[in-house]
Design an enzyme around this catalytic site. Structure first.
Site, PDB file in Angstrom:
ATOM      1  N   ARG A 244     -35.370  11.661  -3.023  1.00 22.77           N
ATOM      2  CA  ARG A 244     -34.333  10.904  -2.320  1.00 22.77           C
ATOM      3  C   ARG A 244     -33.713   9.944  -3.333  1.00 22.77           C
ATOM      4  O   ARG A 244     -34.422   9.396  -4.196  1.00 22.77           O
ATOM      5  CB  ARG A 244     -34.924  10.088  -1.164  1.00 22.77           C
ATOM      6  CG  ARG A 244     -35.313  10.898   0.045  1.00 22.77           C
ATOM      7  CD  ARG A 244     -34.106  11.510   0.769  1.00 22.77           C
ATOM      8  NE  ARG A 244     -34.483  12.271   1.942  1.00 22.77           N
ATOM      9  CZ  ARG A 244     -34.729  13.581   1.955  1.00 22.77           C
ATOM     10  NH1 ARG A 244     -34.645  14.280   0.829  1.00 22.77           N
ATOM     11  NH2 ARG A 244     -35.049  14.198   3.069  1.00 22.77           N
ATOM     12  N   GLU A 273     -24.816   9.704  -0.360  1.00 25.09           N
ATOM     13  CA  GLU A 273     -24.432  11.096  -0.637  1.00 25.09           C
ATOM     14  C   GLU A 273     -23.235  11.429   0.236  1.00 25.09           C
ATOM     15  O   GLU A 273     -23.343  11.278   1.459  1.00 25.09           O
ATOM     16  CB  GLU A 273     -25.580  12.053  -0.315  1.00 25.09           C
ATOM     17  CG  GLU A 273     -26.663  12.004  -1.366  1.00 25.09           C
ATOM     18  CD  GLU A 273     -27.886  12.852  -1.011  1.00 25.09           C
ATOM     19  OE1 GLU A 273     -27.818  13.627  -0.037  1.00 25.09           O
ATOM     20  OE2 GLU A 273     -28.895  12.727  -1.691  1.00 25.09           O
ATOM     21  N   HIS A 292     -27.390  17.744  -3.239  1.00 23.48           N
ATOM     22  CA  HIS A 292     -28.576  17.904  -2.377  1.00 23.48           C
ATOM     23  C   HIS A 292     -28.756  19.386  -1.981  1.00 23.48           C
ATOM     24  O   HIS A 292     -28.794  19.732  -0.806  1.00 23.48           O
ATOM     25  CB  HIS A 292     -28.431  17.011  -1.131  1.00 23.48           C
ATOM     26  CG  HIS A 292     -29.751  16.604  -0.545  1.00 23.48           C
ATOM     27  ND1 HIS A 292     -30.022  15.344  -0.086  1.00 23.48           N
ATOM     28  CD2 HIS A 292     -30.883  17.311  -0.326  1.00 23.48           C
ATOM     29  CE1 HIS A 292     -31.250  15.287   0.383  1.00 23.48           C
ATOM     30  NE2 HIS A 292     -31.800  16.470   0.243  1.00 23.48           N
TER      31      HIS A 292
HETATM   32  O1  LIG Z   1     -33.945  17.010   1.530  1.00 29.58           O
HETATM   33  C1  LIG Z   1     -34.492  17.950   2.013  1.00 29.58           C
HETATM   34  C2  LIG Z   1     -35.755  17.877   2.655  1.00 29.58           C
HETATM   35  O2  LIG Z   1     -36.185  16.776   3.033  1.00 29.58           O
HETATM   36  O3  LIG Z   1     -36.387  18.928   2.835  1.00 29.58           O
END
Ligand SMILES: O=CC(=O)O
Length: 328
Positions: A244, A273, A292
């Site tokens: 994150r 994001e 992401h």
């Molecule tokens: O960001 C993606 C997840 O948490 O799997």
């Protein structure tokens, strides 16, 4: 004979969730009667008592006090993906609602993105692509040297299922693997990966050529990597983040990249994001950014839905869920 009534599953919207997951519709509809947030809000009086489960896709719908209060028969919230930092676990548990995520579904594809970013940064793939496709640049980049991955040291911070899959992949690249985790994972060291445990994160930062962040975002890992930690890294090292954005102090990272404290970074996650278009990270040459992409593959997306459904059905039958999330 009358068809048995299917449990009602609330999802955010058909365009967002089921537009992406169109192929999953028949599977979801086999098990549930689906309603969207829009349908729910339009017919709250009748639907409130029917909803037994929520499937969250990409953090939606937002589960707040008001929604929970309006769903007296809600038994389970299944969130897609592994991270649960978008959920107020205490609040949900306080309503007697169980929670699940999908760690098994996402671990391989997320590990793949981590390794892809590592290789891209080491071997200057993005720059190389720009050179090869730019009409203004001399094509043959004989002086464009990258870093060797073979024999380099990879420090993995967070040895959960994703960290472990990264270690397996890194082993195939003949990397030396260090890891830091809340708990030492003896079985992993002894099994396939022979990773060395660093009890102190400082030791890992000082020794690694590539530092890979694979931790969950929690109050303990918020801005885990700040100015002090970046200064411990080698000036030749690269930081890769697939967890994150706010596990890293982004301002400190920008400064470290601008002043040569570290060599570069490759980030699949940022905060926010997407980043504002004038963000300094977008202007630096030693940065690779992806939007992401961690678990975004066709197969993984389908597996996420399968794992979520498995969890929801278990909860509705009062059984243990394969990936239950608890609030502590
Ligand atoms: O960001 C993606 C997840 O948490 O799997």
């Amino acid at each position: 004979m009358e068809e048995p009534e299917l449990p009602v599953l609330l999802v955010d919207e058909v365009g967002g969730l089921l537009g992406v997951l169109e192929a999953h519709l028949p599977f979801l509809k086999k098990h549930f009667h689906l309603i969207t947030m829009k349908e729910f809000l339009e017919n709250k009086a009748c639907l409130s008592i029917k909803v037994e489960a929520i499937y969250m896709w990409w953090h939606r719908p937002v589960i707040d006090h008001e929604l929970l209060k309006s769903l007296p028969n809600l038994k389970v919230v299944a969130s897609s993906g592994v991270g649960v930092d978008h959920l107020d676990l205490k609040l949900i548990a306080g309503f007697g609602v169980r929670m699940a995520n999908t760690p098994h579904a996402v671990c391989s594809s997320t590990a793949d993105i981590g390794v892809a970013l590592l290789l891209a940064a080491a071997r200057r793939l993005v720059e190389g692509c720009q050179v090869a496709t730019s009409p203004d640049t001399e094509y043959f980049p004989c002086n464009m040297l990258g870093d060797d991955v073979t024999g380099a040291t990879l420090g993995i911070i967070g040895m959960g299922s994703i960290g472990y899959k990264i270690a397996l992949r890194a082993r195939a690249f003949e990397m030396k693997i260090l890891y830091h985790n809340r708990n030492r994972r003896k079985e992993d060291e002894e099994l396939a990966v022979s990773a060395c445990y660093c009890g102190k994160i400082e030791d890992l930062l000082q020794q690694s050529d590539f530092v890979m962040l694979a931790v969950s975002l929690t109050p303990q890992t918020y801005k885990l990597i700040g100015k002090k930690e970046l200064e411990l890294m080698k000036p030749t090292a690269t930081l890769i983040n697939i967890s994150r954005g706010s596990v890293v102090d982004q301002d400190a990272l920008v400064e470290a990249l601008q002043t040569g404290v570290i060599k570069g970074t490759a980030l699949d996650v940022t905060y926010p994001e997407p980043l504002p278009r004038d963000h300094p990270l977008l202007k630096l040459r030693n940065v690779i950014l992806t939007p992401h992409l961690g678990s975004r593959t066709h197969k993984t997306t389908y597996m996420i839905t399968e794992e979520a459904v498995e969890n929801i059905l278990a909860a509705l039958h009062g059984l243990p869920m394969p990936s239950e999330v608890f609030s502590d």
